[in-house]
Write a protein that holds these residues in place. Structure first.
Motif, PDB file in Angstrom:
ATOM      1  N   GLU A  55       0.802  -1.227   0.000  1.00  0.00           N
ATOM      2  CA  GLU A  55       0.000   0.000   0.000  1.00  0.00           C
ATOM      3  C   GLU A  55       0.834   1.275   0.000  1.00  0.00           C
ATOM      4  N   ASP A  56       1.814   1.345   0.925  1.00  0.00           N
ATOM      5  CA  ASP A  56       2.586   2.588   1.041  1.00  0.00           C
ATOM      6  C   ASP A  56       3.396   2.849  -0.231  1.00  0.00           C
ATOM      7  N   ARG A  57       3.998   1.796  -0.747  1.00  0.00           N
ATOM      8  CA  ARG A  57       4.822   1.930  -1.945  1.00  0.00           C
ATOM      9  C   ARG A  57       3.951   2.385  -3.125  1.00  0.00           C
ATOM     10  N   LEU A  58       2.749   1.817  -3.228  1.00  0.00           N
ATOM     11  CA  LEU A  58       1.875   2.155  -4.358  1.00  0.00           C
ATOM     12  C   LEU A  58       1.334   3.580  -4.230  1.00  0.00           C
ATOM     13  N   ALA A  59       1.055   3.990  -2.987  1.00  0.00           N
ATOM     14  CA  ALA A  59       0.568   5.363  -2.784  1.00  0.00           C
ATOM     15  C   ALA A  59       1.673   6.351  -3.154  1.00  0.00           C
ATOM     16  N   GLN A  60       2.895   6.004  -2.773  1.00  0.00           N
ATOM     17  CA  GLN A  60       4.033   6.868  -3.108  1.00  0.00           C
ATOM     18  C   GLN A  60       4.217   6.910  -4.633  1.00  0.00           C
ATOM     19  N   MET A  61       4.100   5.742  -5.243  1.00  0.00           N
ATOM     20  CA  MET A  61       4.251   5.663  -6.695  1.00  0.00           C
ATOM     21  C   MET A  61       3.187   6.528  -7.393  1.00  0.00           C
ATOM     22  N   PRO A 105      -6.408   3.356  -0.038  1.00  0.00           N
ATOM     23  CA  PRO A 105      -6.816   4.752   0.186  1.00  0.00           C
ATOM     24  C   PRO A 105      -5.789   5.776  -0.298  1.00  0.00           C
ATOM     25  N   GLY A 106      -4.474   5.495  -0.078  1.00  0.00           N
ATOM     26  CA  GLY A 106      -3.440   6.456  -0.468  1.00  0.00           C
ATOM     27  C   GLY A 106      -3.382   6.645  -1.980  1.00  0.00           C
ATOM     28  N   VAL A 107      -3.656   5.595  -2.724  1.00  0.00           N
ATOM     29  CA  VAL A 107      -3.686   5.674  -4.190  1.00  0.00           C
ATOM     30  C   VAL A 107      -4.898   6.514  -4.606  1.00  0.00           C
ATOM     31  N   ARG A 109      -6.467   8.767  -2.925  1.00  0.00           N
ATOM     32  CA  ARG A 109      -6.317  10.183  -2.560  1.00  0.00           C
ATOM     33  C   ARG A 109      -5.600  10.961  -3.674  1.00  0.00           C
ATOM     34  N   VAL A 110      -4.526  10.383  -4.179  1.00  0.00           N
ATOM     35  CA  VAL A 110      -3.746  11.073  -5.212  1.00  0.00           C
ATOM     36  C   VAL A 110      -4.563  11.201  -6.505  1.00  0.00           C
ATOM     37  N   LEU A 111      -5.188  10.104  -6.914  1.00  0.00           N
ATOM     38  CA  LEU A 111      -5.903  10.138  -8.196  1.00  0.00           C
ATOM     39  C   LEU A 111      -7.170  11.001  -8.113  1.00  0.00           C
ATOM     40  N   VAL A 112      -7.839  10.964  -6.967  1.00  0.00           N
ATOM     41  CA  VAL A 112      -9.047  11.795  -6.810  1.00  0.00           C
ATOM     42  C   VAL A 112      -8.678  13.281  -6.898  1.00  0.00           C
ATOM     43  N   ALA A 113      -7.538  13.661  -6.296  1.00  0.00           N
ATOM     44  CA  ALA A 113      -7.109  15.065  -6.356  1.00  0.00           C
ATOM     45  C   ALA A 113      -6.871  15.487  -7.815  1.00  0.00           C
ATOM     46  N   GLU A 114      -6.263  14.600  -8.594  1.00  0.00           N
ATOM     47  CA  GLU A 114      -6.027  14.885 -10.029  1.00  0.00           C
ATOM     48  C   GLU A 114      -7.357  15.038 -10.760  1.00  0.00           C
ATOM     49  N   GLN A 115      -8.293  14.136 -10.421  1.00  0.00           N
ATOM     50  CA  GLN A 115      -9.589  14.161 -11.115  1.00  0.00           C
ATOM     51  C   GLN A 115     -10.348  15.453 -10.799  1.00  0.00           C
ATOM     52  N   ARG A 116     -10.235  15.901  -9.545  1.00  0.00           N
ATOM     53  CA  ARG A 116     -10.925  17.157  -9.176  1.00  0.00           C
ATOM     54  C   ARG A 116     -10.318  18.325  -9.947  1.00  0.00           C
ATOM     55  N   ARG A 117      -9.000  18.301 -10.066  1.00  0.00           N
ATOM     56  CA  ARG A 117      -8.334  19.377 -10.818  1.00  0.00           C
ATOM     57  C   ARG A 117      -8.813  19.378 -12.272  1.00  0.00           C
ATOM     58  N   ALA A 118      -8.924  18.177 -12.843  1.00  0.00           N
ATOM     59  CA  ALA A 118      -9.295  18.075 -14.260  1.00  0.00           C
ATOM     60  C   ALA A 118     -10.729  18.574 -14.504  1.00  0.00           C
ATOM     61  N   ARG A 186     -15.311  -2.994  -1.416  1.00  0.00           N
ATOM     62  CA  ARG A 186     -14.126  -2.372  -0.811  1.00  0.00           C
ATOM     63  C   ARG A 186     -14.568  -1.310   0.202  1.00  0.00           C
ATOM     64  N   GLU A 187     -13.673  -1.093   1.168  1.00  0.00           N
ATOM     65  CA  GLU A 187     -14.019  -0.213   2.289  1.00  0.00           C
ATOM     66  C   GLU A 187     -14.057   1.262   1.849  1.00  0.00           C
ATOM     67  N   HIS A 188     -13.073   1.647   1.021  1.00  0.00           N
ATOM     68  CA  HIS A 188     -12.968   3.060   0.643  1.00  0.00           C
ATOM     69  C   HIS A 188     -13.593   3.305  -0.720  1.00  0.00           C
ATOM     70  N   SER A 189     -14.482   4.281  -0.771  1.00  0.00           N
ATOM     71  CA  SER A 189     -15.127   4.686  -2.020  1.00  0.00           C
ATOM     72  C   SER A 189     -15.667   3.516  -2.830  1.00  0.00           C
ATOM     73  N   PRO A 190     -16.490   2.675  -2.235  1.00  0.00           N
ATOM     74  CA  PRO A 190     -17.016   1.557  -3.013  1.00  0.00           C
ATOM     75  C   PRO A 190     -17.957   2.049  -4.125  1.00  0.00           C
ATOM     76  N   LEU A 191     -18.125   1.206  -5.125  1.00  0.00           N
ATOM     77  CA  LEU A 191     -19.080   1.536  -6.183  1.00  0.00           C
ATOM     78  C   LEU A 191     -20.475   1.495  -5.597  1.00  0.00           C
ATOM     79  N   LYS A 192     -21.167   2.638  -5.637  1.00  0.00           N
ATOM     80  CA  LYS A 192     -22.580   2.631  -5.233  1.00  0.00           C
ATOM     81  C   LYS A 192     -23.292   3.804  -5.884  1.00  0.00           C
ATOM     82  N   ARG A 193     -24.580   3.673  -5.995  1.00  0.00           N
ATOM     83  CA  ARG A 193     -25.365   4.736  -6.613  1.00  0.00           C
ATOM     84  C   ARG A 193     -25.529   5.872  -5.615  1.00  0.00           C
TER      85      ARG A 193
END
Ligand code: DC
Length: 233
Positions: A55-61, A105-107, A109-118, A186-193
């Motif tokens: 997890e930590d390595r992937l979030a950093q990546m 979650p760490g992954v 967080r990074v991608l959601v921030a990019e998506q909000r910017r876009a 999944r616990e974080h941001s699961p797919l739901k309507r």
């Protein structure tokens, strides 16, 4: 006229990509495929032999990786650290790996921030799993697109056939169920309507029909008193 944020969420094979692209083209909006971002990162992890549980390595990546989504003449190009990975991210292995890293979650967080910017300036059609719930909970129009699991698996299977991938139909349906399970449970941001998302079942609809319906809903959206959920009832 104010440019809207349109969020399209739904499970694998629901037709989100085709529909979101068409809606964006019809409205002259930007199209953002957030799944491609998770896929690109998963591909990088695979290439660099990073365990999908690290997890930590992937979030950093995620923080150190540059992912660009481009559209030229209706054709999407995905760049991973400036390399074109448009086809490389559409394999079975990358699909499974993307749904595994998407639980971190760490992954996210990074991608959601990019998506909000876009999407922050509006004039965007963004598709994924958590756009209407997490990325843009105040989106102007939210669509939850789905279809029966059999039809979704059939669509995926046809895509593989067209690319020349020999994939067993039974295996495709199992993989779709497996990805559904990971995306929903999944616990974080699961797919739901989202409670205010319009539910569209595309089991018996062509992508063009769904796209036209969504464009109609965006027009209704601009008329106070005409709620989107009343359309098609
Ligand atoms: O839409 P897709 O199949 O290209 O997405 C690949 C994976 O990425 C999917 O299994 C779940 C994940 N994903 C996500 O968790 N959140 C998003 N907004 C988009 C995709």
């Amino acid at each position: 006229m104010r440019k809207l944020i349109i969020a399209i969420d739904g499970p694998v094979g629901s037709g989100k990509t085709t529909v979101a692209r068409r809606v964006a083209a019809l409205l002259g909006y930007l199209y953002v495929d957030t799944g491609a971002m998770y896929r690109a990162l998963a591909l990088k992890a695979q290439r660099e032999n990073v365990a999908l549980e690290a997890e930590d390595r992937l979030a950093q990546m995620a923080g150190e990786t540059r992912i660009d989504l481009r559209i030229d003449d209706g054709t999407q190009t995905i760049l991973l650290d400036n390399e074109d990975v448009t086809s490389a991210i559409r394999t079975h292995e990358v699909s499974q790996a993307a749904s595994k890293i998407a639980v971190i979650p760490g992954v996210r967080r990074v991608l959601v921030a990019e998506q909000r910017r876009a999407g922050q300036l509006g004039g965007v059609v963004m598709e994924g799993r958590d756009i209407g719930t997490i990325v843009f909970p105040d989106a102007d129009l939210k669509i939850y697109l789905t279809a029966s699991v059999e039809v979704r698996a059939q669509r995926r299977w046809l895509e593989h056939q067209q690319k020349g991938d020999k994939v067993d139909q039974t295996r495709t349906i199992e993989e779709v169920r497996e990805r559904d399970r990971r995306d929903v449970e999944r616990e974080h941001s699961p797919l739901k309507r989202a409670p205010d998302a319009v539910l569209v079942d595309s089991t018996a609809m062509e992508a063009d029909e769904v796209a036209r319906l969504i464009v109609l809903l965006t027009k209704e959206n601009k008329n106070p008193g005409n709620t989107a959920t009343a359309i098609g009832v």
